[in-house]
Design an enzyme around this catalytic site. Structure first.
Site, PDB file in Angstrom:
ATOM      1  N   THR A 190       0.843  -1.195   0.000  1.00 39.35           N
ATOM      2  CA  THR A 190       0.000   0.000   0.000  1.00 39.35           C
ATOM      3  C   THR A 190       0.871   1.235   0.000  1.00 39.35           C
ATOM      4  O   THR A 190       1.947   1.211   0.602  1.00 39.35           O
ATOM      5  CB  THR A 190      -0.835  -0.006   1.315  1.00 39.35           C
ATOM      6  N   ASP A 221      -6.965  -2.728   6.084  1.00 35.65           N
ATOM      7  CA  ASP A 221      -6.756  -1.678   7.082  1.00 35.65           C
ATOM      8  C   ASP A 221      -6.719  -0.280   6.481  1.00 35.65           C
ATOM      9  O   ASP A 221      -7.026   0.706   7.157  1.00 35.65           O
ATOM     10  CB  ASP A 221      -5.424  -1.918   7.809  1.00 35.65           C
ATOM     11  N   GLY A 244      -3.439  -6.455   6.295  1.00 36.07           N
ATOM     12  CA  GLY A 244      -4.324  -5.486   6.939  1.00 36.07           C
ATOM     13  C   GLY A 244      -5.103  -6.019   8.110  1.00 36.07           C
ATOM     14  O   GLY A 244      -5.444  -5.270   9.032  1.00 36.07           O
TER      15      GLY A 244
END
Ligand code: ASP
Length: 335
Positions: A190, A221, A244
């Site tokens: 990410t 997340d 996540g």
């Protein structure tokens, strides 16, 4: 795009500076305390986009949106934005969040067929009474706000999905695929970005296509305030990358900020949050990657990861393209 293999080997808080681009150096005077940090090697390019805003005296919130938009538009990135890998049904769903140091925040999750989820997240923050919109409702809101609806999945991502279908095995990797294959084909990563502007305001952004081959409807997340991102002007900011589910279980970015509030340095806070993840699920921690990146209100930066291989980019008036190697619990790179 820079590959992980090209990063500079530096100490945790030291910065290995490369040549300073002329376009950036001229504006440095306006932004002496400004700084932007981002996860992973593509964070260098994202920081560059954010730095243009900060170096001109712009706001941290505008800087992180610009940086995240850069990552979302990066045609080589199968883990962020419109080139992202799809879920196991072949559907690309995007997650993003944005937060200002005064507590304003917005996010979208499981957004389909809308480019630049970070800007939709900002619109949720600024133009709706809510914090988070998901799925069809997020798409409806985006269209109402003037975002174009278009089929996003690329032929390359569709091909990767067809390849994956041959085994259809959902097994999140630590860093293996990304390290092994040219062109960054890992099944996660990410962009998490934190910025401090010349006025002392903090902001953060997080944007991702989430775990590749996830169940349709899975939310990681990144769009969850407190899990993938948390920002507080009184203390500092934190963001996360990796599996996540572990960040959500531990409200991890909020935890990092709260540890800084209790007096930990950014690096210590990230380390303690990683220890919490391990303490909760010691067996799972052997096979999952979890990475934290934090910056306090004074611009001090720290990071820590569960497994070796996490790199983060740091950009300020002195140097724009430093890429640092995070410390980790497991110090041997695993696959
Ligand atoms: N944290 C992201 C997620 O779980 C993926 C990643 O950062 O690698 O969706």
């Amino acid at each position: 795009m820079t590959t992980r293999r090209t990063f500079l080997q530096t100490s945790l808080l030291g910065a290995g500076a490369l040549a300073l681009p002329k376009a950036f150096s001229s504006a440095a005077g306006k932004s002496s305390r400004a700084k932007v940090v981002s996860t992973w090697d593509f964070g260098v390019g994202a920081n560059g986009a954010a730095w243009k805003v900060l170096a001109a005296g712009g706001a941290a919130l505008d800087a992180v949106e610009a940086g995240a938009r850069w990552a979302e538009a990066d045609l080589c990135n199968p883990t962020v934005g419109h080139c992202g890998n799809p879920d196991r049904d072949g559907v690309l769903t995007l997650d993003a969040s944005i937060m200002a140091g005064d507590g304003r925040c917005g996010s979208v999750a499981a957004l389909e067929d809308i480019d630049h989820p970070i800007s939709v997240a900002r619109a949720v923050m600024e133009k709706s009474p809510h914090v988070m919109l998901v799925g069809a409702g997020a798409q409806q809101f985006a269209v109402q706000q003037g975002f174009a609806k278009k089929k996003l999945i690329t032929p390359e991502a569709a091909q990767r999905w067809r390849e994956w279908l041959k085994t259809a095995e959902y097994k999140p990797q630590i860093n293996a695929e990304r390290a092994k294959l040219p062109g960054n084909k890992d099944n996660h990563d990410t962009l998490g970005m934190l910025a401090l502007d010349a006025s002392g305001n903090l902001a953060g952004a997080c944007t991702t296509s989430g775990m590749a081959w996830k169940l349709h409807g899975r939310v990681g997340d990144s769009p969850i305030i407190g899990a993938g991102l948390y920002v507080d002007n009184d203390v500092g900011a934190a963001t996360a990358s990796g599996q996540g589910e572990e960040m959500i279980r531990n409200a991890a970015s909020h935890l990092v900020v709260e540890l800084m509030r209790q007096g930990r340095s950014p690096a210590q806070a990230c380390r303690e949050a990683i220890d919490r993840v391990v303490h909760k699920r010691p067996e799972a921690s052997k096979t999952l990657q979890v990475c934290f990146l934090a910056m306090n209100k004074d611009g001090e930066v720290g990071a820590f990861a569960l497994h070796k291989g996490f790199v983060y980019a740091v950009c300020d008036a002195a140097k724009q393209d430093a890429l640092l190697d995070s410390q980790s619990v497991y110090t041997t790179e695993q696959t």
